[in-house]
Design a protein around this motif. Sequence first.
Motif, mmCIF file in Angstrom:
data_model
loop_
_atom_site.group_PDB
_atom_site.id
_atom_site.type_symbol
_atom_site.label_atom_id
_atom_site.label_comp_id
_atom_site.label_asym_id
_atom_site.label_seq_id
_atom_site.Cartn_x
_atom_site.Cartn_y
_atom_site.Cartn_z
ATOM 1 N N GLU A 1 17.876 -13.997 4.551
ATOM 2 C CA GLU A 1 18.072 -15.022 5.561
ATOM 3 C C GLU A 1 17.823 -14.511 6.978
ATOM 4 O OE1 GLU A 1 22.079 -16.261 4.829
ATOM 5 O OE2 GLU A 1 21.464 -17.742 3.330
ATOM 6 N N ALA A 2 17.434 -13.263 7.095
ATOM 7 C CA ALA A 2 17.265 -12.683 8.432
ATOM 8 C C ALA A 2 15.864 -12.105 8.577
ATOM 9 C CB ALA A 2 18.311 -11.602 8.673
ATOM 10 N N TYR A 3 15.263 -12.444 9.712
ATOM 11 C CA TYR A 3 13.995 -11.805 10.036
ATOM 12 C C TYR A 3 14.264 -10.310 10.185
ATOM 13 C CZ TYR A 3 9.770 -10.723 12.684
ATOM 14 O OH TYR A 3 8.590 -10.209 13.101
ATOM 15 N N SER A 4 13.536 -9.403 9.622
ATOM 16 C CA SER A 4 12.125 -9.480 9.313
ATOM 17 C C SER A 4 11.777 -9.589 7.837
ATOM 18 C CB SER A 4 11.441 -8.236 9.873
ATOM 19 O OG SER A 4 12.003 -7.078 9.241
ATOM 20 N N TRP A 5 12.584 -10.270 7.038
ATOM 21 C CA TRP A 5 12.230 -10.621 5.681
ATOM 22 C C TRP A 5 11.792 -9.396 4.865
ATOM 23 C CZ3 TRP A 5 14.241 -14.864 7.069
ATOM 24 C CH2 TRP A 5 13.793 -15.595 8.176
ATOM 25 N N ASN A 6 12.750 -8.710 4.294
ATOM 26 C CA ASN A 6 12.389 -7.566 3.451
ATOM 27 C C ASN A 6 13.384 -7.409 2.324
ATOM 28 O OD1 ASN A 6 14.454 -5.268 4.190
ATOM 29 N ND2 ASN A 6 13.834 -6.185 6.144
ATOM 30 N N TRP A 7 12.903 -6.801 1.246
ATOM 31 C CA TRP A 7 13.690 -6.568 0.039
ATOM 32 C C TRP A 7 13.373 -5.172 -0.485
ATOM 33 C CZ3 TRP A 7 10.628 -10.581 1.255
ATOM 34 C CH2 TRP A 7 11.197 -11.849 1.382
ATOM 35 N N ILE B 1 0.857 -1.181 0.000
ATOM 36 C CA ILE B 1 0.000 0.000 0.000
ATOM 37 C C ILE B 1 0.895 1.233 0.000
ATOM 38 C CG2 ILE B 1 -1.772 1.289 1.269
ATOM 39 C CD1 ILE B 1 -2.650 -1.354 2.500
ATOM 40 N N PRO B 2 0.684 2.158 -0.935
ATOM 41 C CA PRO B 2 -0.358 2.179 -1.959
ATOM 42 C C PRO B 2 -0.033 1.279 -3.138
ATOM 43 C CG PRO B 2 1.011 4.109 -2.169
ATOM 44 C CD PRO B 2 1.487 3.395 -0.955
ATOM 45 N N TYR B 3 -1.014 1.094 -3.981
ATOM 46 C CA TYR B 3 -0.833 0.222 -5.133
ATOM 47 C C TYR B 3 0.127 0.840 -6.152
ATOM 48 C CZ TYR B 3 -2.102 -2.155 -9.524
ATOM 49 O OH TYR B 3 -2.072 -2.828 -10.704
ATOM 50 N N TRP B 4 -0.053 2.140 -6.443
ATOM 51 C CA TRP B 4 0.807 2.810 -7.416
ATOM 52 C C TRP B 4 2.019 3.408 -6.710
ATOM 53 C CZ3 TRP B 4 0.716 2.411 -12.487
ATOM 54 C CH2 TRP B 4 -0.456 1.993 -13.122
ATOM 55 N N LEU B 5 3.217 3.153 -7.275
ATOM 56 C CA LEU B 5 4.466 3.643 -6.707
ATOM 57 C C LEU B 5 5.299 4.311 -7.790
ATOM 58 C CD1 LEU B 5 5.335 0.494 -4.570
ATOM 59 C CD2 LEU B 5 4.419 2.652 -3.721
ATOM 60 N N ASN B 6 6.211 5.179 -7.346
ATOM 61 C CA ASN B 6 7.108 5.827 -8.310
ATOM 62 C C ASN B 6 8.562 5.792 -7.867
ATOM 63 O OD1 ASN B 6 7.231 7.686 -6.269
ATOM 64 N ND2 ASN B 6 6.397 9.408 -7.447
ATOM 65 N N SER B 7 8.865 5.002 -6.847
ATOM 66 C CA SER B 7 10.248 4.878 -6.379
ATOM 67 C C SER B 7 10.417 3.498 -5.752
ATOM 68 C CB SER B 7 10.560 5.982 -5.360
ATOM 69 O OG SER B 7 9.716 5.879 -4.230
ATOM 70 N N PRO B 8 11.665 3.044 -5.561
ATOM 71 C CA PRO B 8 11.896 1.723 -4.959
ATOM 72 C C PRO B 8 11.119 1.563 -3.651
ATOM 73 C CG PRO B 8 13.940 2.584 -5.828
ATOM 74 C CD PRO B 8 12.935 3.683 -5.971
ATOM 75 N N TYR B 9 10.676 0.339 -3.416
ATOM 76 C CA TYR B 9 9.761 0.065 -2.300
ATOM 77 C C TYR B 9 10.292 -1.104 -1.484
ATOM 78 C CZ TYR B 9 5.393 -0.964 0.159
ATOM 79 O OH TYR B 9 4.442 -1.186 1.109
ATOM 80 N N ASP B 10 10.211 -0.983 -0.168
ATOM 81 C CA ASP B 10 10.633 -2.070 0.718
ATOM 82 C C ASP B 10 9.495 -3.062 0.872
ATOM 83 O OD1 ASP B 10 13.166 -1.107 1.119
ATOM 84 O OD2 ASP B 10 12.657 -0.019 2.952
ATOM 85 N N ALA C 1 -0.818 -14.798 -6.926
ATOM 86 C CA ALA C 1 0.145 -13.878 -6.308
ATOM 87 C C ALA C 1 -0.289 -13.496 -4.903
ATOM 88 C CB ALA C 1 0.295 -12.637 -7.175
ATOM 89 N N ASP C 2 0.700 -13.256 -4.049
ATOM 90 C CA ASP C 2 0.421 -12.770 -2.695
ATOM 91 C C ASP C 2 0.116 -11.276 -2.684
ATOM 92 O OD1 ASP C 2 0.947 -15.276 -1.678
ATOM 93 O OD2 ASP C 2 3.020 -14.809 -1.130
ATOM 94 N N ALA C 3 0.833 -10.531 -3.505
ATOM 95 C CA ALA C 3 0.696 -9.074 -3.493
ATOM 96 C C ALA C 3 0.972 -8.541 -4.884
ATOM 97 C CB ALA C 3 1.649 -8.455 -2.475
ATOM 98 N N PHE C 4 0.590 -7.313 -5.105
ATOM 99 C CA PHE C 4 0.787 -6.710 -6.422
ATOM 100 C C PHE C 4 0.932 -5.207 -6.263
ATOM 101 C CE2 PHE C 4 -3.581 -7.996 -5.608
ATOM 102 C CZ PHE C 4 -4.216 -6.762 -5.494
ATOM 103 N N LEU C 5 1.541 -4.589 -7.282
ATOM 104 C CA LEU C 5 1.699 -3.135 -7.316
ATOM 105 C C LEU C 5 1.886 -2.714 -8.758
ATOM 106 C CD1 LEU C 5 4.926 -2.542 -7.955
ATOM 107 C CD2 LEU C 5 5.191 -3.013 -5.535
ATOM 108 N N ALA C 6 1.901 -1.404 -8.983
ATOM 109 C CA ALA C 6 2.173 -0.843 -10.306
ATOM 110 C C ALA C 6 3.172 0.290 -10.150
ATOM 111 C CB ALA C 6 0.890 -0.344 -10.953
ATOM 112 N N TYR C 7 3.984 0.480 -11.190
ATOM 113 C CA TYR C 7 5.099 1.422 -11.131
ATOM 114 C C TYR C 7 4.940 2.442 -12.238
ATOM 115 C CZ TYR C 7 10.006 2.970 -11.008
ATOM 116 O OH TYR C 7 11.167 3.703 -10.915
#
Length: 842
Positions: A442-448, A395-404, A479-485
């Motif tokens: 490999e480390a909690y809290s699992w983010n990219w 959230i939000p669905y539409w993004l314009n920059s890298p997202y964690d 899919a688990d999640a989705f977004l648009a760029y």
Amino acid sequence: MKKAMIILLSVMMFTSMLIIPGNTGDVEAGAPEIESLLTPHAPVRINNNTDFATLGLNGSGTPVDPWIIENWDINGTGVGYCLYIGNTTENFVVRNCSFHDAMVNQDAMTLWKADNGRIVNTTFTLNDFNGFMATECTNITIENSTASYNWNYGLRFTLSDNCNISNSNIFSNDFPSYGLFIDDSLNFNITSNTFMYDGIQISSPIINEWTSHHIDTSNTVDGKPIYFMKDQIGGSVPTGAGQVIMANCTGMTVENQVISNGADGLTLAFSDNNTITNNSFVNNMRGVHLTYDSYNNTIFLNNFFDNTINALDLVCTNFWNESYPIGGNYWSDYNGEDLLSGPGQDMLGSDGFGDTNYSSLHWPINYSAVDHYPLFYPTNHTDAINPNSTVDAIIPYWLNSPYDITANASDNETWISNITLHYRFSTDNTTFGSWIEFGMDEAYSWNWTFDFPEGEGYYEFYSIAIDAFNNTELAPATADAFLAYDTTLPESEIFQPDTFWLNNRTIYLDWNASDSLSGFGDLTTGTFPSHENVDMWTRYSADNTTWTPWTLAVENMWNGSVFNHTVLLDGYYQFYSIAQDLANNTELAPTEYDVFVGFDAVLPIAKAGDNQTISQYDQVIFDAADSTDSMGIVNYTWTFNYASQDLVVNMEKFNFTFNHYGHYEITLEVRDGAGNSATDTLWVTVLDTEDPIADAGEDQESDIDIWITFDGSGSTDNVAVFTYTWTFVYNGSIVTLDGMYPKFKFAEHDTYDVTLTITDEAGNSDTDTMQVYVAEDITQSGSSFAWIVVVFVLVLMVAALGIMMFYFKKGTQTQMDDRDRREARSHREDQYEDEYEDDDRY
């Protein structure tokens, strides 16, 4: 009567069909079902019993007829709290409401010394402090409600007794991950509540404020029951617990549990000589929490995986390991090495125990509570079950920059070793490419940090988790999640009105905006736009030279095509628009403006000048130079009627000669550029200065004592003759006559000069003269003889009259005598005839 009863029953049945569910009674147990359309309402403060009635609420405050607060959507932004109820004793119900966005250090709903309240089917979410807070309250019930994503506690009770919480969903409250916090309170009944990434915390130095509560296994954390053990000696906690709370328990065993995704996995209060072994505490706020006189408990051979605080020992007289070589516990945050061995960890060679103590058992550190033999590897649990993971909603669905991007995961037996994020891409949100592995954590809290490797377009995601025994999660079907760029800036424009000058305080300006991808307010994804819009900016100048700074005039016009903006001051206004699409791309401000208009709502002041009085044939100068307007006059219009004609002159100043007498109304209308107008009137009085022409008529002749009529009708005036005055000398005196046709009888022979003077209403005059000749009367020379003659004539007339009367009387008598004779003779003849008939001789 029968027909009326049928109609009444029909109306009652139809009315009952119109009753809205949820507004007439309690909601059935289960997930909250708040109506989708709530009424926005300002924050409310009730600080005594009378405030209920002051608000105009339904109800009377009795147990059978409580005050009702329902169907409100309250945003606490700018105020702090959403609903405050304090110092009340009357019964009230809050139902079907939503309280959100309360400010820092303010609870969404606060009860202070408020008793007898019931909260039903209500949500507390996205608040910067507690969702719900009750202090010094009794008999409070919360049911079928939701507390989520609040920064502090979801629901908190302090110094409150005899309260009930049931059938509610409590999850993802941020810090310290306690969905329900009961502090220094008695006699709570807690049933059928669902917790996720949350749980129950009790806090009190008084044992009765732990053991007086009823918390049964209908409550769950992470889908598993909560076990609340109190006043128990010996025995064990059933396996499969979602959370364990032990109050005043002695000699019990807690083993073979996998407790995850909660608040405190295991809490001990006023409990001693218990054994906690062969358990795994995974991804909780605190794995194990020992507090309030909990002594001599032994905790060993447990796995602590990725808890925010793996363990907290506030008493520090407990044992966190068995003697060597049994050892202590596995700690996921242990950063020591296993290079040594032996009871003193002073001999070369690893032995599966950390070479240094694990001392992070108190925050920040309490060295008297330590694990002397931390396990270097987890205990050997059997695990053949695949873990589960899910990419969190984006959230939000539409993004314009890298997202964690973040994920959450669980495993029933051990812990998560790693999670891999996968994505796929589409340019049209319809046709997607193959799934691609993005990266492993490999480390909690699992983010990219996802940097959109395919550029603008649509992305979908899922995650694959692997646990400590290498059990690998299967890829999901969807899919688990989705977004648009979208990084392309939108464009917008406000259109210049046809008229520069405006005089309506509400200015309406047409606009248009375009965006190549995300657009404005497109809800096809089901994500409501929070700030996607087209804004209008404006600046003002009183003189078209010095301008104010640009300010935001109209905000969030994402669903319209006309800006409307209210202005207060006359002057000049410039406008431009800034578009912001669903991806939060914001159009750059233009170098100039889109629209330039003037606004003038103040009427001009018309000044036609002073009233004037002039003579005929004089010239008048009409001048509107004294008329004024804040923005300037653009049109002058003079109107008046002259000589039966309507005249219009469109000039600021002009001259006009009035040849005709009269009283003239002159109207000036002035008009400014915005169409505002005003009028003023002056009067011009033209005096009559033209003399009349007198005409006394022809000379006349007359005899003495004969009425003579004078005739002034031949006199004329440009307007009208007002007076006629005749004068002449008669018998030594001046005679004055008035009127157009006066009469006079002259008794003396003479020639008379008669003067006629006429005037008009303005006082102009003229004269004319005529003569009257009166002839001499013959009786005037021998008046004695005339009288003799008159007397003689009168005598003759009297004598004649006497003779006539004599003969008339005599004739009358003679006629009477003749009549008598005839009657007598006739009588005699009748006698003779009778005698003759009687006589036989005949």
